[in-house]
Design a protein around this motif. Structure first.
Motif, PDB file in Angstrom:
ATOM      1  N   GLY A   1     -24.281 101.290  35.354  1.00  0.00           N
ATOM      2  CA  GLY A   1     -23.796 102.022  34.662  1.00  0.00           C
ATOM      3  C   GLY A   1     -23.242 103.253  35.968  1.00  0.00           C
ATOM      4  N   MET A   2     -23.858 103.295  36.785  1.00  0.00           N
ATOM      5  CA  MET A   2     -23.192 104.560  37.811  1.00  0.00           C
ATOM      6  C   MET A   2     -22.582 103.510  37.983  1.00  0.00           C
TER       7      MET A   2
ATOM      8  N   GLU B   1     -16.215 104.499  40.139  1.00  0.00           N
ATOM      9  CA  GLU B   1     -15.514 103.851  39.791  1.00  0.00           C
ATOM     10  C   GLU B   1     -14.536 105.225  39.105  1.00  0.00           C
ATOM     11  N   ALA B   2     -14.776 105.179  37.964  1.00  0.00           N
ATOM     12  CA  ALA B   2     -14.584 106.512  37.263  1.00  0.00           C
ATOM     13  C   ALA B   2     -13.729 107.640  37.879  1.00  0.00           C
TER      14      ALA B   2
ATOM     15  N   ALA C   1     -20.924  98.090  45.153  1.00  0.00           N
ATOM     16  CA  ALA C   1     -20.943  98.915  45.318  1.00  0.00           C
ATOM     17  C   ALA C   1     -19.802  99.342  45.421  1.00  0.00           C
ATOM     18  N   PRO C   2     -19.176 100.507  45.151  1.00  0.00           N
ATOM     19  CA  PRO C   2     -17.962 100.586  45.397  1.00  0.00           C
ATOM     20  C   PRO C   2     -18.139 101.992  46.369  1.00  0.00           C
ATOM     21  N   ILE C   3     -16.930 101.863  47.173  1.00  0.00           N
ATOM     22  CA  ILE C   3     -17.162 103.011  48.412  1.00  0.00           C
ATOM     23  C   ILE C   3     -16.921 104.172  48.482  1.00  0.00           C
ATOM     24  N   MET C   4     -17.786 104.689  48.212  1.00  0.00           N
ATOM     25  CA  MET C   4     -17.642 106.545  47.873  1.00  0.00           C
ATOM     26  C   MET C   4     -16.598 107.340  49.066  1.00  0.00           C
ATOM     27  N   PRO C   5     -15.794 108.527  48.338  1.00  0.00           N
ATOM     28  CA  PRO C   5     -15.614 109.203  49.778  1.00  0.00           C
ATOM     29  C   PRO C   5     -16.078 110.157  50.007  1.00  0.00           C
ATOM     30  N   VAL C   6     -16.387 110.876  51.350  1.00  0.00           N
ATOM     31  CA  VAL C   6     -16.598 111.707  51.373  1.00  0.00           C
ATOM     32  C   VAL C   6     -16.364 112.913  52.211  1.00  0.00           C
ATOM     33  N   ASN C   7     -16.498 113.714  52.151  1.00  0.00           N
ATOM     34  CA  ASN C   7     -16.114 115.034  52.435  1.00  0.00           C
ATOM     35  C   ASN C   7     -15.444 115.169  54.297  1.00  0.00           C
TER      36      ASN C   7
ATOM     37  N   ASP D   1     -21.164 112.151  28.839  1.00  0.00           N
ATOM     38  CA  ASP D   1     -20.584 110.865  28.115  1.00  0.00           C
ATOM     39  C   ASP D   1     -19.610 109.676  29.677  1.00  0.00           C
ATOM     40  N   LYS D   2     -20.470 110.837  30.167  1.00  0.00           N
ATOM     41  CA  LYS D   2     -20.720 109.927  31.579  1.00  0.00           C
ATOM     42  C   LYS D   2     -21.704 110.191  33.098  1.00  0.00           C
TER      43      LYS D   2
END
Length: 454
Positions: A342-343, A348-349, A425-431, A298-299
């Motif tokens: 697409g990535m 973002e989703a 680019a969206p800022i992605m969370p880090v552990n 789906d994604k």
């Protein structure tokens, strides 16, 4: 021999399916440019690049005019600067001067990027290697088109954790020095395990010491073509799916072979390799993530994504390797977040996380590419992410890489804007949990037992 039918079929893919050649890259050895001091060395570097590559851009444009094949970028890769400057550079400033010279030469001949501000330190660092790495923030902040890569690990030697720790710190410094442009300096720095000598793609390109004096390498693209043909076989069996990908990869690679042969002939420079990698662009419909969705998820990031990517990567190699005299570089599927619409949408989703991307890198030929993370991420955490990616490459005997961008002043939910081919680019969370005790250890992680194959 390229046939007329192949040319006509190529034109159809260009008109309707976003086919292009991502890059034509001239590799230039600088080993004969070492002088008695930094100034003489820089003068020789400038003269050699501007002589060898003076017709590169014009040739690319002529090939586009002859065949109608868009060539997105014209680039140069050079011998790793740490090797070239080893006997003359005594300070970080000396290496930064080499970087500025490379930038000036690249602009003179009109190329989009120049790669090779690099060091190969998979086992240990020489004094010159360390000076170059320490100079990276300044070098990338003071230049526009120079790209840097550091190979910190290999299956044969293990992982140089001293270099990994140092690079975590230098990535933060690079981000700070270029914070007014969303820390774009970090987008020009990639950390490798098992780096290939003949990679035409930035930021990881350098001209390997096993290469000749000058060579032409080509990197193809074609995600839009692949997506379009897969739309016509929705619901078909895996056998049909795999055969379709192989046949399409063959056709895409033939375009790269055509461009490489013509460029080699026109420039009177030996043909090196074609890199088979499916390289996305920010354009709608030119996405590797969209291909994965056509295969059946789906994604990108949904369950099944890693399996779909493994299938895609393998079939691209099987089809492409028959279409070119010499295949090399990375030759897989790029999965950058910033350069693939697409990535970006999947991230973002919430379908695509950093951890899922890391799992996907086990079966693709690149790595954690163009990942924007919060600007307050610790240097030790960045080093830990790099170490994880290097371990995947080392254990699996494959090339992996990390191009991480801590965007100063931005947090999860924000977006970084890099422009051009780099996109956004969206800022992605880090552990949130750290690894300082691990990263503070000195030395290297030894090579795995299966590396002993002499």
């Amino acid at each position: 021999m390229i046939t007329l039918n192949e040319v006509l079929e190529t034109n159809e893919m260009i008109r309707k399916m976003n086919l292009d050649v991502r890059t034509i890259t001239m590799g230039i050895s600088l080993l004969d440019c070492v002088g008695s001091d930094v100034k003489e060395t820089c003068d020789r570097i400038y003269d050699k690049i501007t002589t060898k590559a003076k017709d590169l851009v014009k040739t690319g444009e002529e090939i586009t005019g002859m065949y109608g094949i868009p060539i997105v970028h014209k680039r140069i890769s050079v011998t790793p600067a740490a090797i070239v400057g080893a006997s003359v550079c005594r300070s970080e400033e000396d290496f930064a001067e080499i970087a500025r010279t490379l930038d000036r030469a690249a602009k003179t001949v009109g190329v989009n990027f120049l790669g090779g501000y690099s060091a190969l330190v998979s086992k240990a660092m020489t004094r010159a290697d360390e000076l170059l790495i320490r100079s990276i923030p300044r070098a990338l902040a003071e230049t526009e088109v120079v790209c840097s890569s550091i190979n910190v690990g290999s299956t044969k030697t293990g992982i140089n954790m001293d270099a990994v720790r140092l690079l975590g710190e230098k990535i933060i410094e690079t981000a700070e020095l270029t914070k007014n442009n969303d820390s774009i300096g970090c987008a020009k720095l990639v950390v490798f395990c098992n780096a290939p000598d003949d990679n035409p793609f930035m930021a990881g390109a350098f001209h390997g010491v096993t290469e000749g004096d000058c060579v032409i390498n080509v990197g193809v693209s074609g995600p839009g073509v692949m997506r379009r043909v897969l739309q016509d076989i929705r619901g078909e069996s895996f056998e049909v799916l795999c055969e379709t990908i192989k046949k399409t990869a063959f056709k895409i690679t033939r375009v790269g072979q055509l461009v490489a042969m013509e460029a080699s002939r026109m420039l009177d420079v030996p043909f090196g390799i074609v890199d088979l990698s499916l390289a996305p662009t920010p354009a709608i419909g030119d996405s590797v993530a969209d291909i994965l969705q056509e295969i059946g998820v789906d994604k990108a990031g949904a369950p099944g994504t890693t399996a779909a990517l493994a299938l895609l990567n393998d079939q691209v190699k099987k089809g492409g390797i028959m279409a070119s005299s010499y295949v090399g570089g990375l030759s897989g599927a790029f999965i950058p977040v910033s350069e693939d619409q697409g990535m970006i949408e999947a991230a973002e989703a919430g379908a695509l996380t950093l951890e899922k991307l890391e799992a996907m890198t086990c079966v693709c030929s690149v790595g954690l590419d163009m990942i924007a993370i919060p600007g307050d991420t610790k240097a030790s955490t960045i080093s830990g992410i790099i170490a994880d990616e290097m371990a995947i490459g080392m254990i699996n005997q494959k090339t992996t890489a990390a191009r991480l961008i801590p965007v100063i002043g931005k947090k999860v939910g924000d977006k970084a804007e890099f422009g051009g081919l780099l996109g956004s680019a969206p800022i992605m969370p880090v552990n949130a949990y750290g690894c300082e005790a691990l990263i503070s250890r000195t030395g290297r992680i030894p090579a795995p037992v299966h590396s002993f194959k002499n």
